[in-house]
Design a protein around this motif. Structure first.
Motif, PDB file in Angstrom:
ATOM      1  N   ALA A   1      27.784 -11.640  -7.771  1.00  0.00           N
ATOM      2  CA  ALA A   1      27.212 -12.432  -8.496  1.00  0.00           C
ATOM      3  C   ALA A   1      26.764 -12.699  -7.770  1.00  0.00           C
ATOM      4  CB  ALA A   1      27.960 -12.703  -9.636  1.00  0.00           C
ATOM      5  N   CYS A   2      26.614 -13.479  -6.541  1.00  0.00           N
ATOM      6  CA  CYS A   2      26.010 -13.857  -5.513  1.00  0.00           C
ATOM      7  C   CYS A   2      25.038 -13.778  -4.969  1.00  0.00           C
ATOM      8  CB  CYS A   2      26.806 -14.077  -3.369  1.00  0.00           C
ATOM      9  SG  CYS A   2      28.256 -15.168  -3.994  1.00  0.00           S
ATOM     10  N   CYS A   3      23.851 -14.549  -4.904  1.00  0.00           N
ATOM     11  CA  CYS A   3      22.352 -14.259  -4.252  1.00  0.00           C
ATOM     12  C   CYS A   3      22.118 -13.126  -2.942  1.00  0.00           C
ATOM     13  CB  CYS A   3      21.028 -15.325  -4.396  1.00  0.00           C
ATOM     14  SG  CYS A   3      21.429 -16.081  -6.342  1.00  0.00           S
ATOM     15  N   LEU A   4      22.640 -13.519  -2.080  1.00  0.00           N
ATOM     16  CA  LEU A   4      22.935 -13.429  -0.198  1.00  0.00           C
ATOM     17  C   LEU A   4      24.017 -13.587  -0.137  1.00  0.00           C
ATOM     18  CD1 LEU A   4      20.170 -15.767   1.087  1.00  0.00           C
ATOM     19  CD2 LEU A   4      19.627 -13.546   0.367  1.00  0.00           C
ATOM     20  N   ARG A   5      24.643 -12.093   0.300  1.00  0.00           N
ATOM     21  CA  ARG A   5      25.272 -12.023   1.248  1.00  0.00           C
ATOM     22  C   ARG A   5      25.409 -11.684   3.240  1.00  0.00           C
ATOM     23  NH1 ARG A   5      25.097  -9.606  -3.414  1.00  0.00           N
ATOM     24  NH2 ARG A   5      23.812  -8.263  -2.923  1.00  0.00           N
ATOM     25  N   PHE A   6      25.917 -12.376   3.879  1.00  0.00           N
ATOM     26  CA  PHE A   6      26.191 -12.824   5.101  1.00  0.00           C
ATOM     27  C   PHE A   6      27.763 -12.122   5.444  1.00  0.00           C
ATOM     28  CE2 PHE A   6      22.211 -14.593   4.553  1.00  0.00           C
ATOM     29  CZ  PHE A   6      21.726 -14.468   5.254  1.00  0.00           C
ATOM     30  N   ALA A   7      27.782 -11.260   6.721  1.00  0.00           N
ATOM     31  CA  ALA A   7      29.150 -10.994   6.700  1.00  0.00           C
ATOM     32  C   ALA A   7      29.489 -10.568   8.539  1.00  0.00           C
ATOM     33  CB  ALA A   7      29.392  -9.418   6.266  1.00  0.00           C
ATOM     34  N   THR A   8      30.469 -10.552   8.470  1.00  0.00           N
ATOM     35  CA  THR A   8      31.131 -10.438   9.651  1.00  0.00           C
ATOM     36  C   THR A   8      30.708  -8.910  10.149  1.00  0.00           C
ATOM     37  OG1 THR A   8      33.624 -10.850   9.461  1.00  0.00           O
ATOM     38  CG2 THR A   8      32.470 -12.382  10.087  1.00  0.00           C
TER      39      THR A   8
ATOM     40  N   ASP B   1      32.808  -7.235  11.469  1.00  0.00           N
ATOM     41  CA  ASP B   1      34.263  -6.202  11.060  1.00  0.00           C
ATOM     42  C   ASP B   1      34.864  -6.601   9.977  1.00  0.00           C
ATOM     43  OD1 ASP B   1      35.360  -8.735  11.049  1.00  0.00           O
ATOM     44  OD2 ASP B   1      36.625  -8.761  12.201  1.00  0.00           O
ATOM     45  N   ALA B   2      34.174  -7.117   8.585  1.00  0.00           N
ATOM     46  CA  ALA B   2      33.660  -7.873   7.863  1.00  0.00           C
ATOM     47  C   ALA B   2      34.169  -5.879   6.757  1.00  0.00           C
ATOM     48  CB  ALA B   2      33.158  -8.395   6.931  1.00  0.00           C
ATOM     49  N   TRP B   3      34.584  -5.522   5.427  1.00  0.00           N
ATOM     50  CA  TRP B   3      34.630  -4.464   4.524  1.00  0.00           C
ATOM     51  C   TRP B   3      34.698  -4.618   3.322  1.00  0.00           C
ATOM     52  CZ3 TRP B   3      39.546  -3.588   2.416  1.00  0.00           C
ATOM     53  CH2 TRP B   3      40.345  -4.103   3.187  1.00  0.00           C
ATOM     54  N   PHE B   4      33.989  -4.201   2.839  1.00  0.00           N
ATOM     55  CA  PHE B   4      33.977  -3.661   0.797  1.00  0.00           C
ATOM     56  C   PHE B   4      35.443  -3.261   0.247  1.00  0.00           C
ATOM     57  CE2 PHE B   4      30.821  -6.385   3.445  1.00  0.00           C
ATOM     58  CZ  PHE B   4      30.376  -7.341   1.674  1.00  0.00           C
ATOM     59  N   VAL B   5      36.232  -3.270  -0.594  1.00  0.00           N
ATOM     60  CA  VAL B   5      36.236  -1.954  -1.117  1.00  0.00           C
ATOM     61  C   VAL B   5      36.642  -2.254  -2.803  1.00  0.00           C
ATOM     62  CG1 VAL B   5      38.613  -2.652  -0.921  1.00  0.00           C
ATOM     63  CG2 VAL B   5      38.481  -0.084  -1.747  1.00  0.00           C
ATOM     64  N   ILE B   6      36.529  -1.119  -3.357  1.00  0.00           N
ATOM     65  CA  ILE B   6      36.313  -1.091  -5.027  1.00  0.00           C
ATOM     66  C   ILE B   6      37.306  -0.807  -5.730  1.00  0.00           C
ATOM     67  CG2 ILE B   6      35.650  -0.158  -7.109  1.00  0.00           C
ATOM     68  CD1 ILE B   6      33.039  -0.080  -6.015  1.00  0.00           C
ATOM     69  N   GLN B   7      38.851  -1.988  -4.955  1.00  0.00           N
ATOM     70  CA  GLN B   7      40.251  -1.462  -4.997  1.00  0.00           C
ATOM     71  C   GLN B   7      40.855  -0.905  -6.407  1.00  0.00           C
ATOM     72  OE1 GLN B   7      41.692  -0.674  -2.400  1.00  0.00           O
ATOM     73  NE2 GLN B   7      43.841  -1.578  -2.952  1.00  0.00           N
TER      74      GLN B   7
ATOM     75  N   GLU C   1      28.649  -2.968   8.417  1.00  0.00           N
ATOM     76  CA  GLU C   1      27.595  -1.901   9.004  1.00  0.00           C
ATOM     77  C   GLU C   1      26.300  -1.401   8.291  1.00  0.00           C
ATOM     78  OE1 GLU C   1      26.729  -2.968  12.442  1.00  0.00           O
ATOM     79  OE2 GLU C   1      28.044  -3.742  13.495  1.00  0.00           O
ATOM     80  N   ARG C   2      27.572  -0.317   7.492  1.00  0.00           N
ATOM     81  CA  ARG C   2      26.554   0.555   6.470  1.00  0.00           C
ATOM     82  C   ARG C   2      25.765  -0.003   5.753  1.00  0.00           C
ATOM     83  NH1 ARG C   2      29.258   4.847   2.158  1.00  0.00           N
ATOM     84  NH2 ARG C   2      27.740   6.276   2.142  1.00  0.00           N
ATOM     85  N   ALA C   3      26.871  -1.749   5.230  1.00  0.00           N
ATOM     86  CA  ALA C   3      26.004  -2.085   3.861  1.00  0.00           C
ATOM     87  C   ALA C   3      24.821  -2.666   4.236  1.00  0.00           C
ATOM     88  CB  ALA C   3      27.400  -3.727   3.809  1.00  0.00           C
TER      89      ALA C   3
ATOM     90  N   PHE D   1      22.443  -4.073   0.879  1.00  0.00           N
ATOM     91  CA  PHE D   1      23.659  -5.241   0.788  1.00  0.00           C
ATOM     92  C   PHE D   1      24.196  -6.345   1.057  1.00  0.00           C
ATOM     93  CE2 PHE D   1      27.745  -5.931  -1.143  1.00  0.00           C
ATOM     94  CZ  PHE D   1      27.936  -6.449  -2.520  1.00  0.00           C
ATOM     95  N   VAL D   2      24.155  -5.958   2.571  1.00  0.00           N
ATOM     96  CA  VAL D   2      24.508  -7.731   3.005  1.00  0.00           C
ATOM     97  C   VAL D   2      23.264  -7.881   3.756  1.00  0.00           C
ATOM     98  CG1 VAL D   2      25.747  -8.457   5.372  1.00  0.00           C
ATOM     99  CG2 VAL D   2      26.664  -7.064   3.939  1.00  0.00           C
ATOM    100  N   ASN D   3      22.812  -9.195   3.534  1.00  0.00           N
ATOM    101  CA  ASN D   3      21.651  -9.318   4.845  1.00  0.00           C
ATOM    102  C   ASN D   3      21.831 -10.238   5.815  1.00  0.00           C
ATOM    103  OD1 ASN D   3      21.663 -11.101   1.929  1.00  0.00           O
ATOM    104  ND2 ASN D   3      19.464 -10.706   2.208  1.00  0.00           N
TER     105      ASN D   3
END
Length: 258
Positions: free
Chosen positions: A125-132, A134-140, A178-180, A185-187
Motif C-alpha cells: 500500500a506504500c508508494c516506495l519501499r526501501f530495505a536493508t 538482509d530484509a525479506w518478505f513472505v506471504i505468510q 536483493e531479489r525484490a 519491488f524495492v527501490n
C-alpha cells in the motif's frame, strides 16, 4: 497524542510513523489496525505533511497480524451471520491499510528484517519501499492455511511479475531484499538499519521540497493510470491538470534552481 503501537513525529513536512512494539515484533494488534488510519487521516486533515515515512523498531519490520486477533471474534464463518461479520471485519482491516494508499502524500516504507504476512499487505500500500540487504518478505498466510486478504494480491501483481507473485503466494517462500530490488519491488538497499533510516529520510526530504499539490496530483495520476486504460487515464489527466496547475508554484520552483 500517545499511541499504543506507533510513535509519530514531523519535521519540515516529513512525518515519521514508527512501529514501536519491538518486543512483539511490531505485530498488528487490534489497536494497530485502529490507530493507523486515525493517524494517517489526522496528518491529512492537518495539511502539513508532504511525505510519510513508515518504519519500525527492533530486528524485524513487522510480524504481521497478531494471532490473538483470531480469538477476538469476527473470524468465524460457521453461519450466515458469522460470514457477514467476517466480511465486515475484513473490510475494516482493508480500509486501515487503504488509508496509506489513499493519502494525498507519498508513503515510503523502510523495511528491515522480516516483513511478514499482513506487513506485506501494508508494504504494497506504500508508494516506495526501501530495505536493508538482509530484509525479506513472505506471504505468510499460505503457510497458515489461508489466503492473503488485506491487499497483497490486489496490489502486488501490479508491482511484481505475475509469475513471481504466484510463486510467493503458492509456496510461502521468502522474497529476499536483493531479489525484490532486482524485480523492482524495492527501490533501494542499505547495509544497516541506521543507513536505511538516514537514506529514506533523505529521499523523503527531497520529495518534501517539491510542490506539494504537484506531488499529490502525481500520486493520484499514477494510481489512476495503474487501474485504467490509456484512453481513460488521458481523460482523467485532462480533468486533473487544469484543476491543480499553478503558474506561481512553477515560478517558485524555477527560482529555487537559480
Amino acid at each position: 497524542m500517545a499511541y499504543e503501537c506507533f510513535e509519530l513525529s514531523e519535521n519540515e513536512g516529513v512525518a515519521q510513523l514508527k512501529m514501536a512494539r519491538p518486543e512483539r515484533r511490531n505485530a498488528m494488534t487490534a489497536a494497530f489496525w485502529q490507530e493507523l488510519p486515525v493517524i494517517v487521516r489526522g496528518l491529512q486533515a492537518a495539511g502539513k505533511t508532504r511525505v510519510l515515512v513508515l518504519s519500525s523498531t527492533g530486528p524485524h519490520f513487522c510480524a504481521g497480524l497478531d494471532v490473538s486477533m483470531f480469538g477476538a471474534g469476527g473470524f468465524t464463518t460457521e453461519s450466515v451471520q458469522g460470514r457477514e461479520k467476517f466480511k465486515a471485519k475484513l473490510e475494516e482491516l482493508q480500509a486501515s491499510l487503504n488509508s496509506l494508499a489513499e493519502a494525498p502524500f507519498p508513503v515510503i516504507a523502510a523495511v528491515q528484517g522480516g516483513c511478514i504476512g499482513g506487513a506485506v499487505d501494508m508494504a504494497t500500500a506504500c508508494c516506495l519501499r526501501f530495505a536493508t540487504r538482509d530484509a525479506w518478505f513472505v506471504i505468510q498466510e499460505i503457510n497458515l492455511g489461508m489466503m492473503a486478504d488485506v491487499g497483497t494480491f490486489n496490489r502486488m501483481p501490479k508491482q511484481l511479475p505475475e509469475a513471481v507473485v504466484r510463486e510467493l503466494g503458492y509456496t510461502g517462500d521468502r522474497l529476499s531484499a536483493e531479489r525484490a530490488e532486482r524485480l523492482g519491488f524495492v527501490n533501494g538497499l542499505f547495509d544497516s538499519h541506521e543507513q536505511l533510516a538516514a537514506g529514506v529520510l533523505e529521499v523523503a526530504r527531497r520529495i518534501a521540497a517539491k510542490a506539494p499539490v504537484a506531488v499529490a496530483a502525481t500520486k493520484q495520476m499514477i494510481s489512476y493510470t495503474r487501474d485504467h486504460s490509456v484512453a481513460e487515464s488521458f481523460a482523467y489527466l485532462n480533468a486533473l491538470q487544469p484543476a491543480i496547475f499553478d503558474i506561481e508554484e512553477i515560478q517558485r520552483s524555477l527560482r529555487k534552481k537559480d
